[in-house]
Write an enzyme that holds these catalytic residues in place. Sequence first.
Site, PDB file in Angstrom:
ATOM      1  N   GLU A 187      80.069  14.065  88.827  1.00  0.00           N
ATOM      2  CA  GLU A 187      79.892  13.507  87.491  1.00  0.00           C
ATOM      3  C   GLU A 187      78.809  14.249  86.714  1.00  0.00           C
ATOM      4  OE1 GLU A 187      79.276   9.281  85.135  1.00  0.00           O
ATOM      5  OE2 GLU A 187      78.802   9.388  87.274  1.00  0.00           O
ATOM      6  N   GLU A 282      82.327   1.849  82.753  1.00  0.00           N
ATOM      7  CA  GLU A 282      80.922   1.973  83.121  1.00  0.00           C
ATOM      8  C   GLU A 282      80.049   1.934  81.869  1.00  0.00           C
ATOM      9  OE1 GLU A 282      78.353   4.172  86.511  1.00  0.00           O
ATOM     10  OE2 GLU A 282      79.274   5.483  85.022  1.00  0.00           O
TER      11      GLU A 282
END
Length: 306
Positions: A187, A282
């Site tokens: 990520e 998220e």
Amino acid sequence: MKRSDFIRNSGLLFGGSLFAPGLSQASVSGGGILGTGPTFQLDYAPHQGMFSTSAGKNFLDEIKYMYDLGFRSIEDNGMPGRTIEEQTKVGELLAKLGMRMGVFVVPKGGNGANTLAAGKPDHVDIFLKGCRDSIEVAKRVNAKWITVVPGDYERRLPIGVQTANVIEALKRGAELLEPHDITMVLEPLSDTPDLFLRFTDQAYEICKAVNSPSCKILYDAYHQQKNEGNLINFMNQCWSEIAYVQVGDNPGRKEPTTGEVNFKNIFKWLYNKGYKGVVGMEHGMSKGGKEGEEALVKAYREVDNF
């Protein structure tokens, strides 16, 4: 918002006990205040705490409530921090409901204290132990994706050497994960310029070099809107290495429709691209309580209507 702050503020690790006393505040079988909803066109995944006002603090009740609202996956970054009993019960419930487990974060999988860019054997050992531990967690909850962040720059080394160090460490992690059909998703983040991995094309280059089905990209639209913009174009260029998507509007890191990102177009593009993976929610919420929960669902219904 830093990942550690996001996890803490969202209650992902310990904010709501899986075994909280009493029943949930809403009838999860009846859909509670929001009613039973149809499934979405894409597979959006909430996390614990997003519906705790209606479903209560019991994580299992909240998962059932999410299912009643039409969601078919969850995320829980802090799953490795739960007890084995908690993990097992979550896995059993997801299997019963036919829901998927989204990402959780590999414990100490690479951070400022043990960056993979440094090429230090003890740092790599910590990362590999996190991978081994994650395999056992993944078995209990039937997870297929785990989040890895390589850590900070090691600024005493040339960038090419740092990149090679990260690639070599990830190759060793991939060797552990491949037999279990688990994919670590790298990520790129925007939290601080000290982070080694920040851009989509950088992650693409690394994944191509690792050359493993167990090393792909987690594309978080919130972070990449901050880092580079041009979201659809970058996703398209790097599509072969993107295995997982997360979202959060910018500015603010709240639900879609609260910022500047046109998520309806992005989700339409993902759908037309044939994306069948999870879209992790998220982000925080623009409002609290039941009003915030209703606004959250309304926002996803709106952007899913493409």
